[in-house]
Design a protein around this motif. Structure first.
Motif, PDB file in Angstrom:
ATOM      1  N   SER A 103       0.823  -1.211   0.000  1.00 46.76           N
ATOM      2  CA  SER A 103       0.000   0.000   0.000  1.00 46.76           C
ATOM      3  C   SER A 103       0.855   1.259   0.000  1.00 46.76           C
ATOM      4  O   SER A 103       0.576   2.214  -0.735  1.00 46.76           O
ATOM      5  N   ILE A 104       1.897   1.270   0.834  1.00 47.19           N
ATOM      6  CA  ILE A 104       2.750   2.458   0.884  1.00 47.19           C
ATOM      7  C   ILE A 104       3.472   2.624  -0.449  1.00 47.19           C
ATOM      8  O   ILE A 104       3.602   3.740  -0.963  1.00 47.19           O
ATOM      9  N   GLY A 105       3.882   1.507  -1.040  1.00 47.73           N
ATOM     10  CA  GLY A 105       4.513   1.562  -2.362  1.00 47.73           C
ATOM     11  C   GLY A 105       3.595   2.207  -3.384  1.00 47.73           C
ATOM     12  O   GLY A 105       3.994   3.118  -4.109  1.00 47.73           O
ATOM     13  N   ILE A 106       2.335   1.758  -3.406  1.00 49.63           N
ATOM     14  CA  ILE A 106       1.380   2.318  -4.377  1.00 49.63           C
ATOM     15  C   ILE A 106       1.133   3.794  -4.068  1.00 49.63           C
ATOM     16  O   ILE A 106       1.083   4.634  -4.978  1.00 49.63           O
ATOM     17  N   ALA A 107       0.998   4.122  -2.771  1.00 52.85           N
ATOM     18  CA  ALA A 107       0.729   5.511  -2.400  1.00 52.85           C
ATOM     19  C   ALA A 107       1.874   6.421  -2.849  1.00 52.85           C
ATOM     20  O   ALA A 107       1.643   7.520  -3.375  1.00 52.85           O
ATOM     21  N   LEU A 108       3.129   5.961  -2.661  1.00 55.97           N
ATOM     22  CA  LEU A 108       4.277   6.769  -3.084  1.00 55.97           C
ATOM     23  C   LEU A 108       4.320   6.872  -4.606  1.00 55.97           C
ATOM     24  O   LEU A 108       4.590   7.934  -5.165  1.00 55.97           O
ATOM     25  N   LEU A 109       4.016   5.742  -5.267  1.00 58.14           N
ATOM     26  CA  LEU A 109       3.987   5.746  -6.733  1.00 58.14           C
ATOM     27  C   LEU A 109       3.011   6.807  -7.237  1.00 58.14           C
ATOM     28  O   LEU A 109       3.311   7.586  -8.137  1.00 58.14           O
ATOM     29  N   LEU A 110       1.824   6.866  -6.598  1.00 60.78           N
ATOM     30  CA  LEU A 110       0.781   7.785  -7.028  1.00 60.78           C
ATOM     31  C   LEU A 110       1.155   9.231  -6.764  1.00 60.78           C
ATOM     32  O   LEU A 110       0.896  10.112  -7.573  1.00 60.78           O
ATOM     33  N   THR A 111       1.750   9.497  -5.583  1.00 64.95           N
ATOM     34  CA  THR A 111       1.963  10.891  -5.209  1.00 64.95           C
ATOM     35  C   THR A 111       3.281  11.442  -5.738  1.00 64.95           C
ATOM     36  O   THR A 111       3.369  12.623  -6.053  1.00 64.95           O
ATOM     37  N   GLU A 112       4.323  10.593  -5.816  1.00 64.95           N
ATOM     38  CA  GLU A 112       5.651  11.129  -6.107  1.00 64.95           C
ATOM     39  C   GLU A 112       6.191  10.751  -7.473  1.00 64.95           C
ATOM     40  O   GLU A 112       7.135  11.371  -7.955  1.00 64.95           O
ATOM     41  N   VAL A 113       5.654   9.696  -8.096  1.00 64.80           N
ATOM     42  CA  VAL A 113       6.298   9.198  -9.307  1.00 64.80           C
ATOM     43  C   VAL A 113       5.486   9.489 -10.566  1.00 64.80           C
ATOM     44  O   VAL A 113       5.941  10.224 -11.447  1.00 64.80           O
ATOM     45  N   GLN A 120      -5.020   8.755 -11.748  1.00 66.50           N
ATOM     46  CA  GLN A 120      -6.442   8.469 -11.566  1.00 66.50           C
ATOM     47  C   GLN A 120      -6.804   7.036 -11.962  1.00 66.50           C
ATOM     48  O   GLN A 120      -7.446   6.332 -11.191  1.00 66.50           O
ATOM     49  N   PRO A 121      -6.370   6.566 -13.161  1.00 67.49           N
ATOM     50  CA  PRO A 121      -6.661   5.159 -13.492  1.00 67.49           C
ATOM     51  C   PRO A 121      -6.094   4.181 -12.463  1.00 67.49           C
ATOM     52  O   PRO A 121      -6.752   3.187 -12.127  1.00 67.49           O
ATOM     53  N   ILE A 122      -4.905   4.453 -11.939  1.00 66.11           N
ATOM     54  CA  ILE A 122      -4.321   3.549 -10.940  1.00 66.11           C
ATOM     55  C   ILE A 122      -5.209   3.516  -9.701  1.00 66.11           C
ATOM     56  O   ILE A 122      -5.492   2.453  -9.149  1.00 66.11           O
ATOM     57  N   VAL A 123      -5.697   4.692  -9.284  1.00 66.60           N
ATOM     58  CA  VAL A 123      -6.593   4.739  -8.124  1.00 66.60           C
ATOM     59  C   VAL A 123      -7.841   3.903  -8.381  1.00 66.60           C
ATOM     60  O   VAL A 123      -8.258   3.113  -7.536  1.00 66.60           O
ATOM     61  N   TYR A 124      -8.434   4.068  -9.585  1.00 66.90           N
ATOM     62  CA  TYR A 124      -9.642   3.308  -9.901  1.00 66.90           C
ATOM     63  C   TYR A 124      -9.385   1.813  -9.790  1.00 66.90           C
ATOM     64  O   TYR A 124     -10.174   1.070  -9.222  1.00 66.90           O
ATOM     65  N   VAL A 125      -8.257   1.378 -10.362  1.00 69.62           N
ATOM     66  CA  VAL A 125      -7.962  -0.062 -10.379  1.00 69.62           C
ATOM     67  C   VAL A 125      -7.776  -0.580  -8.949  1.00 69.62           C
ATOM     68  O   VAL A 125      -8.322  -1.620  -8.576  1.00 69.62           O
TER      69      VAL A 125
ATOM     70  N   PHE B  38       2.281  -2.063  -7.127  1.00 70.38           N
ATOM     71  CA  PHE B  38       1.022  -1.932  -7.865  1.00 70.38           C
ATOM     72  C   PHE B  38       0.695  -3.239  -8.592  1.00 70.38           C
ATOM     73  O   PHE B  38      -0.442  -3.719  -8.562  1.00 70.38           O
ATOM     74  N   VAL B  39       1.737  -3.828  -9.209  1.00 73.81           N
ATOM     75  CA  VAL B  39       1.515  -5.077  -9.934  1.00 73.81           C
ATOM     76  C   VAL B  39       1.042  -6.170  -8.970  1.00 73.81           C
ATOM     77  O   VAL B  39       0.092  -6.906  -9.255  1.00 73.81           O
ATOM     78  N   ILE B  40       1.697  -6.252  -7.796  1.00 69.31           N
ATOM     79  CA  ILE B  40       1.311  -7.263  -6.801  1.00 69.31           C
ATOM     80  C   ILE B  40      -0.151  -7.092  -6.416  1.00 69.31           C
ATOM     81  O   ILE B  40      -0.887  -8.052  -6.229  1.00 69.31           O
ATOM     82  N   ALA B  41      -0.589  -5.825  -6.310  1.00 68.38           N
ATOM     83  CA  ALA B  41      -1.972  -5.581  -5.885  1.00 68.38           C
ATOM     84  C   ALA B  41      -2.961  -5.998  -6.962  1.00 68.38           C
ATOM     85  O   ALA B  41      -4.056  -6.480  -6.646  1.00 68.38           O
ATOM     86  N   ILE B  42      -2.609  -5.808  -8.254  1.00 63.47           N
ATOM     87  CA  ILE B  42      -3.630  -6.091  -9.272  1.00 63.47           C
ATOM     88  C   ILE B  42      -3.632  -7.542  -9.721  1.00 63.47           C
ATOM     89  O   ILE B  42      -4.595  -7.985 -10.319  1.00 63.47           O
ATOM     90  N   VAL B  43      -2.567  -8.305  -9.403  1.00 63.16           N
ATOM     91  CA  VAL B  43      -2.556  -9.709  -9.822  1.00 63.16           C
ATOM     92  C   VAL B  43      -3.729 -10.487  -9.214  1.00 63.16           C
ATOM     93  O   VAL B  43      -4.494 -11.119  -9.962  1.00 63.16           O
ATOM     94  N   PRO B  44      -3.931 -10.444  -7.886  1.00 61.79           N
ATOM     95  CA  PRO B  44      -5.091 -11.183  -7.354  1.00 61.79           C
ATOM     96  C   PRO B  44      -6.408 -10.658  -7.899  1.00 61.79           C
ATOM     97  O   PRO B  44      -7.325 -11.447  -8.178  1.00 61.79           O
ATOM     98  N   LEU B  45      -6.508  -9.339  -8.113  1.00 62.48           N
ATOM     99  CA  LEU B  45      -7.735  -8.770  -8.675  1.00 62.48           C
ATOM    100  C   LEU B  45      -8.005  -9.370 -10.048  1.00 62.48           C
ATOM    101  O   LEU B  45      -9.122  -9.799 -10.349  1.00 62.48           O
ATOM    102  N   GLY B  46      -6.942  -9.428 -10.874  1.00 57.58           N
ATOM    103  CA  GLY B  46      -7.073 -10.004 -12.207  1.00 57.58           C
ATOM    104  C   GLY B  46      -7.530 -11.450 -12.146  1.00 57.58           C
ATOM    105  O   GLY B  46      -8.435 -11.862 -12.874  1.00 57.58           O
TER     106      GLY B  46
END
Lengths: 327, 300
Positions: A103-113, A120-125, B38-46
């Motif tokens: 979760s922290i990885g995704i949050a940093l990816l979204l805010t900083e990278v 927005q699409p990443i958030v939706y997914v 991100f990839v790890i999170a969407i694999v189970p979803l997929g």
């Protein structure tokens, strides 16, 4: 009520005209209605505590302090729930340990990278993980995931035989696809969206000027995150993690299907177990008398645990948000 | 040496980029790890969605959506999930009718009447806390408060779902009311409108898009919930459109039951129900996104 109205900043001082003195009946009725709706939340929370405790009273009086014993025997009318509490703690901890770095990885990816239009699409997914109903995770978990993962568990366990610490957790004879670890894993998928979105909110409040300062000193992005974003958002992220823990503790149906339904305390994570919500969901239908009271009592305990965790977590989040605004 | 000589010969082509270093490698590594998260999170979803679609689509037909629920031993091509779909629609609709107006009113209290007062702060804080109360507790609560006295019914399930939705609607509506500029309210006050009138005709309408979108997300969440319904609605195998009398059933309850059945037919119907439920939840979520998008454009 009238004091709250007078304190309202939306009404400028000048509007305390003669008209303001006699407010029309409809206006007052609406204010009272709104107040009642607001108070409803408090009323429901208090009622939950009262009604469920009342129904569970016969369990408390029959068992005394042995409600916390590790002695669950429906045939002998003994209902100690330690094994269920253990399972709740262990699955929630597994879920948090797996979910938090992701979760922290995704949050940093979204805010900083990534640039905002990709964000927005990443958030939706990621949010889709939360839209998939709990019971669908459970159905997939028990019919597809558990049979598949059982082979992996077996090979891990046989590979680790004899290694001291690891075989305590990942070894054992009683290996099952439906186990503490499977439940923890599926719970981790389910709590990832909430931990991600709360962490993201906190991380996004890092002042831009601090970040630019770090870059100006020649920091790489990761050094900037370590030096500026992390110290700033630590507190809020801790709150987000606690909220995730509370969610994982209370998540019922997915756990009820994949945890293995066996009230045992064991260090072997690949063994079947039970947790409190799963126990309530699976056993309630066949229960009566003290048995049913014990399940309702388990609900009371779960309610108290999750309320306490949520109050602490919200307190931590609010305090860090206030500090962020003040800084 | 040759490199140095070349650099002296053409000084404008010197590579000014920082040479590869551990610091830059580490930075790259961490960025890759974030993408990996991100990839790890969407694999189970997929996996889940692929399985549900693959196994569910082969079962679903018009007769599956409308027929009554057969005994579990019967094969997949017999019967369907009609009663469960009817139950889910009726119970969720009733829960929405109960929770959304109350939730909006609660938000109006917090934001328009309570202001910065201690009571409003407590209500807001406890709504946050209530969103974290496990859904099964709502089920037990309505069981003790309602089902014990009035038997199983769709209404009991709707009440439990409404308890679940209420804090979500309050918090999302309140966030939206907060965004309504004060100048709008003051304009209406200046025209002599009463507070109730300002709220009903100015404040709420200007926050409507966000409120609707938040309510739709709450509905999406409630439609998929099983735990609050376990002890409150009972189980039936034929359609019951009346939520106020006798037992009912729902898609999540049926999936939960069928998941533990050893029969192929029952499991297949479970997958069909799962696909139906996922589609219903997604429809509400997409509707919420559309409303948000439309509202955002209108705001601009």
């Amino acid at each position: 009520m009238s004091t709250a109205v007078e304190a309202d900043p939306a009404i400028p001082a000048g509007s305390a005209s003669p008209l303001g003195q006699r407010r029309p009946l409809g206006d007052r009725a609406f204010a009272i209605l709104a107040l009642a709706a607001g108070l409803l939340v408090l009323v429901i929370l208090v009622l939950i505590a009262i009604t469920t405790s009342q129904q569970a009273a016969s369990w408390f009086s029959a068992e005394g302090l042995s409600i916390f014993s590790n002695n669950w025997n429906q045939a002998a009318n003994q209902f100690g729930v330690l094994a269920f509490m253990y399972g709740t703690a262990i699955t929630a901890v597994i879920a948090v340990i797996i979910s938090v770095p992701v979760s922290i990885g995704i949050a940093l990816l979204l805010t900083e990278v990534v640039p905002r239009r990709w964000g927005q699409p990443i958030v939706y997914v990621v949010d889709l993980l939360a839209v998939v109903p709990s019971v669908v995770w459970g159905l997939w978990g028990i019919l597809v995931f558990a049979p598949w993962v059982q082979h992996i568990y077996s090979s891990i366990a046989s590979g680790l035989t004899g290694i001291p610490v690891l075989s305590t957790f990942f070894g054992g004879q009683n290996i099952s696809g439906a186990s503490f670890f499977t439940a923890g894993l599926i719970l981790s998928f389910m709590i990832t969206p909430i931990v991600t979105s709360l962490s993201r909110e906190v991380i996004a409040t890092t002042p831009s000027i601090d970040k630019q300062g770090a870059y100006a000193l020649g920091a790489t992005r990761w050094e900037m995150i370590r030096g500026v974003v992390w110290p700033h958002s630590q507190g809020g992220v801790v709150g987000a993690v606690l909220l995730g823990l509370g969610r994982a503790m209370g998540e019922t149906i997915a756990a009820a299907l994949v945890i293995g339904s066996s009230p045992t305390i064991t260090s072997h994570l690949f063994a079947p177990g039970y947790d409190m919500p799963a126990g309530i969901a699976n056993l309630f239908g066949e229960s009566s008398g003290v048995f049913r009271a014990s399940l309702l009592g388990m609900g009371v305990l779960l309610f108290v645990f999750t309320i306490v965790i949520n109050i602490i977590a919200r307190g931590v989040v609010e305090r860090s948000a206030r500090r962020a605004r003040g800084a | 040496m040759a490199v140095l000589a070349e650099a002296q010969a053409e000084p404008q082509k010197v590579d000014l980029r920082e040479p590869p270093s551990w610091r830059r490698t580490k930075n790259r590594l961490m960025t890759v790890l974030m993408v990996l998260a991100f990839v790890i999170a969407i694999v189970p979803l997929g996996f889940v969605l692929a399985t549900v679609i693959a196994k569910g689509a082969s079962v679903i037909s018009w007769s599956f959506l409308t027929s009554s629920i057969p005994p579990n031993v019967l094969p997949a091509n017999v019967g369907g999930m009609g009663p469960a779909i009817a139950g889910t629609l009726v119970i969720t609709a009733l829960a929405t009718v109960i929770a959304v107006p109350l939730g909006i009113l609660g938000a109006v209290y917090i934001n328009e009447y309570g202001g910065k007062g201690i009571l409003a702060r407590v209500v807001r804080f406890m709504s946050d806390v209530m969103t974290g109360v496990p859904s099964i507790i709502m089920g037990l609560f309505i069981f003790t408060l309602w089902t014990l006295h009035f038997q199983y019914s769709g209404l009991g399930g709707a009440l439990a779902l409404a308890c679940l939705m209420l804090p979500i609607v309050i918090r999302s509506s309140e966030e939206m009311l907060k965004l309504v500029p004060d100048s709008l309210r003051q304009g209406a006050y200046a025209l002599g409108a009463s507070k109730a009138r300002v709220t009903m005709t100015v404040t709420l309408p200007s926050a409507l898009g966000g409120i609707v979108s938040g309510a739709l997300l709450a509905v999406a969440r409630a439609a998929g919930e099983t735990a609050p319904l376990l002890f409150t609605i009972g189980i039936v195998t034929s359609v019951n459109w009346n939520p106020f009398s006798s037992a009912n059933t729902s898609l999540p309850s049926q999936i939960f039951l069928n998941a533990t059945q050893p029969y192929d037919g029952a499991q297949a119907r479970g997958w069909g129900a799962a696909l139906t439920l996922v589609v219903i939840a997604f429809i509400f979520m997409i509707a919420a996104r559309l409303v948000t998008a439309r509202f955002a454009r209108y705001q601009r």
